[in-house]
Design a protein around this motif. Structure first.
Motif, short mmCIF file in Angstrom:
data_model
loop_
_atom_site.label_atom_id
_atom_site.label_comp_id
_atom_site.label_asym_id
_atom_site.label_seq_id
_atom_site.Cartn_x
_atom_site.Cartn_y
_atom_site.Cartn_z
N ASP A 1 14.00 3.56 0.40
CA ASP A 1 12.63 3.96 0.05
C ASP A 1 11.88 2.71 -0.43
OD1 ASP A 1 10.31 5.04 -0.91
OD2 ASP A 1 11.26 6.20 -2.52
N ILE A 2 11.48 1.91 0.54
CA ILE A 2 10.94 0.58 0.21
C ILE A 2 9.62 0.71 -0.55
CG2 ILE A 2 10.15 -1.61 1.18
CD1 ILE A 2 12.13 -1.07 3.52
N GLY A 3 8.72 1.55 -0.03
CA GLY A 3 7.45 1.72 -0.73
C GLY A 3 7.68 2.14 -2.18
N ILE B 1 7.88 -5.40 10.39
CA ILE B 1 6.91 -4.37 10.77
C ILE B 1 5.99 -3.97 9.63
CG2 ILE B 1 8.42 -3.43 12.60
CD1 ILE B 1 8.57 -0.89 10.74
N CYS B 2 6.04 -4.70 8.53
CA CYS B 2 5.12 -4.38 7.41
C CYS B 2 3.68 -4.39 7.94
CB CYS B 2 5.29 -5.41 6.29
SG CYS B 2 4.07 -5.23 4.99
N VAL B 3 2.92 -3.38 7.54
CA VAL B 3 1.55 -3.26 8.06
C VAL B 3 0.66 -4.42 7.58
CG1 VAL B 3 1.56 -0.76 8.39
CG2 VAL B 3 0.90 -1.69 6.17
N ALA C 1 6.97 -9.41 0.55
CA ALA C 1 8.26 -10.12 0.47
C ALA C 1 9.32 -9.14 -0.04
CB ALA C 1 8.14 -11.32 -0.46
N ILE C 2 9.65 -8.17 0.79
CA ILE C 2 10.50 -7.05 0.37
C ILE C 2 11.86 -7.54 -0.11
CG2 ILE C 2 11.63 -4.93 1.15
CD1 ILE C 2 9.36 -4.68 3.28
N ARG C 3 12.45 -8.44 0.68
CA ARG C 3 13.79 -8.92 0.32
C ARG C 3 13.77 -9.65 -1.02
NH1 ARG C 3 17.05 -13.09 4.18
NH2 ARG C 3 15.33 -14.45 3.63
N ILE D 1 0.83 -1.22 0.00
CA ILE D 1 0.00 0.00 0.00
C ILE D 1 0.86 1.27 0.00
CG2 ILE D 1 -2.00 -1.09 1.09
CD1 ILE D 1 -1.05 0.30 3.73
N GLY D 2 2.17 1.10 -0.03
CA GLY D 2 3.06 2.26 -0.16
C GLY D 2 3.16 3.15 1.06
N CYS D 3 2.84 2.63 2.23
CA CYS D 3 2.84 3.48 3.43
C CYS D 3 4.26 3.82 3.88
CB CYS D 3 2.10 2.77 4.56
SG CYS D 3 2.86 1.21 5.04
S1 SF4 Z 1 5.06 -1.50 5.36
FE1 SF4 Z 1 4.46 -3.15 3.91
S2 SF4 Z 1 2.71 -2.20 2.84
FE2 SF4 Z 1 3.80 -0.47 3.80
S3 SF4 Z 1 5.30 0.21 2.22
FE3 SF4 Z 1 6.37 -1.28 3.49
S4 SF4 Z 1 6.10 -3.19 2.34
FE4 SF4 Z 1 4.53 -1.80 1.53
#
Ligand code: SF4
Ligand code: FAD
Length: 484
Positions: free
Chosen positions: A56-58, A97-99, A108-110, A42-44
């Protein structure tokens, strides 16, 4: 249709994995899987707050979601020059801590970072760093691990001449000599280190500072020095019998393996310790043909370093698939020798005793003695800092924490003007992404110290405090904008 479930990451067949060092446990996402997984985000950017390097993960997940992995790599490169490496082995605290953790699982950021980075064999086709003229300053980097390489990259692209001094025959630090090739393939290391060096970094391999070149000489010759020597001096337990020829420290075992040595570990291997290094030693021993690989840890499973985290759980899952045996709450007290070789390990079962403060302490119950056969013993019992490369006159001026780490100011500078420090020697996290963060910080510090801030290309300076822009409120706004 929108799916909330995390897209599954397939695991390669453990039996095939164990046949050598070439099969990675986790299989790559396909294009459609990567887009589907990235589209859940969701880009939070709440996760950015947990990322030591403040990525800048989002932003980069969004680029993957829209089918633009090149942009993902560019965004990662703002603070981190190893997307494919970190995409495989990061401790990925961000995912904890991903929401969406409780809504189908964290993004699955990594794995998405790995997917994007693996699309490109040569980053120079997608990243255009400025062709900077030499700005007249020279910086020495001691140690070619992730911290040293990161500093070398961001300084070089600003026109600073960087020279790395590395005592081993290869760059990479523990990325090369600790983390085994089945988790981090050599071609991935070569690609990312090669790209960094292509920015004009000079490298002296097989050159130990303090032996082949003096620390003092570097301090006099260079305008600034970045000390990224890691935390590499093996700490042995001193258990009776540990002088046997088949008892080694894990970092030595893994280093020899990483340089291609085939080590005869016999049938039964006992590893003492509970962290990354114990797991990697155990799984490496299985790949050398051990039938049983036991990890002996003095505390409970929940007390292992790095718990609780997804990283620790995933690591455990992979080790379980490969047949690693864990023996919890034990204290080895003797390595039983025959001639100059250990043949068994004697140990006590521990009682976990809590005094109401902190975590429960392991207390050996000496009535409960057990013995296990052992053909090879690996001590994964940690390392310490080593400053023997420094002359006394510098050592006297270097202020250390009670744990023996150099104290640095917010710019990464030690108590010695012009000497910066970062990575495992300096931070308590002892993971790659924290080493990168320290180097990013020191790059800014060095540029300021050398009065180069008005000459630099701001776009290419690591952005340290991005996380400060994001708050729970920002998350709520981002979420409501998306769902409107
Ligand atoms: S916390 Fe989860 S949902 Fe929010 S930007 Fe990071 S990866 Fe995306
Ligand atoms: C087995 C193992 C597995 C790990 N797994 C992970 C993982 O999955 N994920 C993760 O995030 N982290 C992992 N880590 C931790 C991670 O590798 C370290 O946090 C990281 O490498 C630290 O980087 P650094 O640059 O500070 O030091 P290092 O990587 O230790 O590099 C220091 C370099 O300095 C060189 N050097 C030292 N002294 C001198 C000298 N006097 N002269 C010249 N050169 C010198 C060394 O040879 C070395 O190359 C693991 C570590 C180990 C040991």
């Amino acid at each position: 249709m929108l799916s909330f479930e995390r897209v599954k990451i397939n695991h390669a067949d453990p039996k095939k994995r164990l046949q050598g060092f070439t099969i990675e446990p986790l299989e790559e996402y396909s294009d459609s899987s990567a887009v589907a997984e990235a589209s859940r985000c969701i880009g939070c950017n709440i996760c950015t707050q947990a990322c030591p390097a403040s990525l800048d993960i989002g932003g980069y997940i969004k680029s993957t979601a829209v089918g633009d992995p090149a942009q993902t790599v560019r965004i990662v490169f703002e603070n981190l020059p190893f997307p494919a490496i970190i995409g495989r082995v990061c401790t990925h605290m961000c995912e904890d801590i991903c929401v969406l953790y409780d809504t189908g699982g964290p993004i699955a950021i990594r794995h998405l970072k790995r997917y994007a980075a693996d699309k490109f064999d040569d980053y120079s086709s997608i990243i255009s760093v400025p062709k900077r003229k030499f700005v007249g300053k020279n910086v020495a980097v001691i140690g070619g691990g992730p911290a040293g390489l990161t500093a070398a990259y961001y300084l070089s692209i600003q026109g600073v001449k960087v020279t790395i001094y590395e005592k081993l025959p290869a760059l990479g630090g523990f990325m090369k000599t600790g983390i085994p090739r089945y988790r981090l393939p050599q071609d991935v290391l070569d690609k990312e280190i090669g790209y960094i060096l292509s920015q004009g970094v000079e490298v002296h391999l097989n050159t130990e500072v303090g032996k082949d070149v003096s620390f003092k000489e570097l301090m006099n010759k260079y305008d600034a020095v970045f000390m990224s020597v890691g935390n590499q001096k093996p700490r042995m337990t001193g258990t009776p019998g540990s002088d046997a020829e088949n008892v080694v420290h894990a970092t030595e075992f893994l280093r020899r393996s990483s340089f291609g040595e085939k080590i005869d570990v016999g049938k039964n291997v006992v590893i003492i310790g509970g962290g990354f290094t114990a797991n990697d030693s155990s799984r490496t021993a299985l790949r050398f043909g051990a039938q049983n690989s036991y990890i002996f840890y003095r505390r409970r499973e929940v007390d292992r370093p790095g718990y609780p985290s997804m990283n620790a759980e995933e690591e455990m899952e992979e080790a379980d698939e490969e047949g690693v045996h864990y023996v919890w709450e034990v204290t080895p007290f003797e390595y039983v020798k025959k001639g100059n070789r250990v043949v068994a390990v004697k140990y006590w079962q521990n009682d976990m005793v809590s005094d109401g403060k902190g975590r429960a302490k392991p207390v050996p119950n000496k009535d409960k003695v057990q013995t296990i056969d052992a053909d090879y013993v690996i001590e994964a019992t940690g390392q310490e800092n080593d400053y023997t490369f420094m002359e006394e006159e510098y050592l006297r001026k270097l202020r250390l924490t009670p744990q023996g780490q150099p104290i640095v100011n917010p710019n990464g500078m030690t108590s010695i003007p012009g000497l910066f420090s970062g990575g495992d020697s300096t931070n308590g996290n002892r993971d790659l992404i924290s080493a990168v963060r320290d180097a990013d910080q020191a790059v800014l510090g060095i540029l300021q110290y050398l009065n180069l801030m008005d000459k630099v290309s701001e776009e290419f300076i690591p952005l340290l405090d991005r996380w400060k822009k994001y708050s729970t409120m920002a998350a709520k706004i981002a979420y409501s904008e998306r769902s409107a």
